[in-house]
Design an enzyme around this catalytic site. Structure first.
Site, PDB file in Angstrom:
ATOM      1  N   SER A 100       3.292  -5.614  -1.798  1.00 28.37           N
ATOM      2  CA  SER A 100       3.905  -4.463  -1.143  1.00 28.37           C
ATOM      3  C   SER A 100       5.262  -4.144  -1.761  1.00 28.37           C
ATOM      4  CB  SER A 100       4.002  -4.721   0.367  1.00 28.37           C
ATOM      5  OG  SER A 100       4.291  -3.552   1.069  1.00 28.37           O
TER       6      SER A 100
ATOM      7  N   ASP B 102      -6.423   0.046   2.820  1.00 27.46           N
ATOM      8  CA  ASP B 102      -4.971  -0.075   2.970  1.00 27.46           C
ATOM      9  C   ASP B 102      -4.390   1.235   3.512  1.00 27.46           C
ATOM     10  OD1 ASP B 102      -2.220  -0.592   2.674  1.00 27.46           O
ATOM     11  OD2 ASP B 102      -2.560  -1.806   0.884  1.00 27.46           O
TER      12      ASP B 102
ATOM     13  N   HIS C  60      -3.973  -3.837   4.152  1.00 26.76           N
ATOM     14  CA  HIS C  60      -2.775  -4.239   3.417  1.00 26.76           C
ATOM     15  C   HIS C  60      -2.650  -5.763   3.318  1.00 26.76           C
ATOM     16  CE1 HIS C  60       0.912  -3.081   1.507  1.00 26.76           C
ATOM     17  NE2 HIS C  60       1.691  -3.676   2.389  1.00 26.76           N
TER      18      HIS C  60
END
Length: 269
Positions: free
Chosen positions: A98, A222, A250
């Site tokens: 991320s 995601d 995610h």
């Protein structure tokens, strides 16, 4: 083994170092709004396969010091450089999830990939977390603004909402509570400041400077870093490999942990 590395006169970064005798090193940089414990299900397995796993807590998060400022990608990439030099890391794999993926991408460009032999990007917030002119693939800036407002108004509620957005697979209540607590370990102002960097910073000029083999792992469900980001990264990074995770959002490092660990180990060799 846990210890601290000084990256500024008044800022110490927490480092979790598992199996430090191994020369096969993976340095993990976590995503927003958690800490190195996100990679628990990698640290449970990979050291047993002969790897040294190093996890850091970004400044402001986890056990690291929590200064008021320093949450730009440049500063966070510089923190990694201090850690790499302090630990004497060479020929290692740098991995980021991320916003951690954005930070390690900036590290590769800003520090010319110092010490890195391979790069791994997991659901990376790159080349832009938010929509930009000519780049419609990210979240709307207004959505990030809402996260920032919620952080200042009711951070526990924001974290609870974000937990539901983070994962695709159904969570047990204890696991959801655990993930929620990771977010609470951060400073609220650090959580908001890093979200500002996510909203405003871009890496279009950085990805073309990556010169090492790169693994891109991304969940098809995601809702945080949208899947098309992975496609753009794959197109922009020479010698990259893209692997889709069909049953993940995610949190692919947990949702398909066996596949995740296998792909990472196959890539590193």
């Amino acid at each position: 083994m846990g210890y601290y590395v000084k990256v500024e006169p008044t800022v110490n970064i927490y480092v979790e170092d598992v199996n430090p005798i191994s020369e096969k090193v993976i340095l993990f940089v976590h995503g927003w709004p958690a800490n190195h414990k996100l990679f628990e299900y990698q640290f449970n397995i990979l050291p047993g396969q002969g790897y040294r796993c190093i996890g850091i807590d970004i400044r402001g998060f986890g056990k690291s010091d929590k200064p008021w400022d320093g949450y730009s990608y440049d500063r966070l990439a510089d923190d990694i450089r201090y850690i790499v030099e302090t630990l004497g890391l060479q020929n290692f794999t740098l991995a980021g999830h991320s916003v951690g993926g954005a930070i390690v991408t900036r590290y590769m460009a800003r520090h010319h990939g110092y010490g890195v032999s391979r790069l791994a990007l997991f659901a990376a917030a790159a080349p832009s977390f938010t929509e930009q002119p000519g780049f419609p693939y990210g979240l709307k800036k207004s959505e990030v603004d809402q996260l920032i407002r919620q952080t200042y108004q009711d951070r526990p509620q924001m974290l609870s909402n974000f937990t539901g957005m983070f994962f695709f697979q159904k969570l047990t209540k204890p696991f959801s509570d655990w993930f929620f607590q990771l977010g609470l370990e951060a400073a609220g102002y650090a959580t908001a400041s890093l979200a500002v960097s996510l909203r405003d910073e871009t890496l279009f000029n950085d990805i073309g400077k990556i010169q090492v083999p790169t693994l891109i792992l991304h969940g098809v469900h995601d809702r945080v870093c949208l899947p098309l980001l992975a496609t753009v990264l794959h197109q922009g990074i020479r010698n990259s490999k893209l692997v889709w995770f069909e049953n993940s959002g995610h949190g692919l490092f947990w949702e398909e942990k066996d596949k995740f660990n296998r792909e990472l180990l196959d890539f590193i060799g």
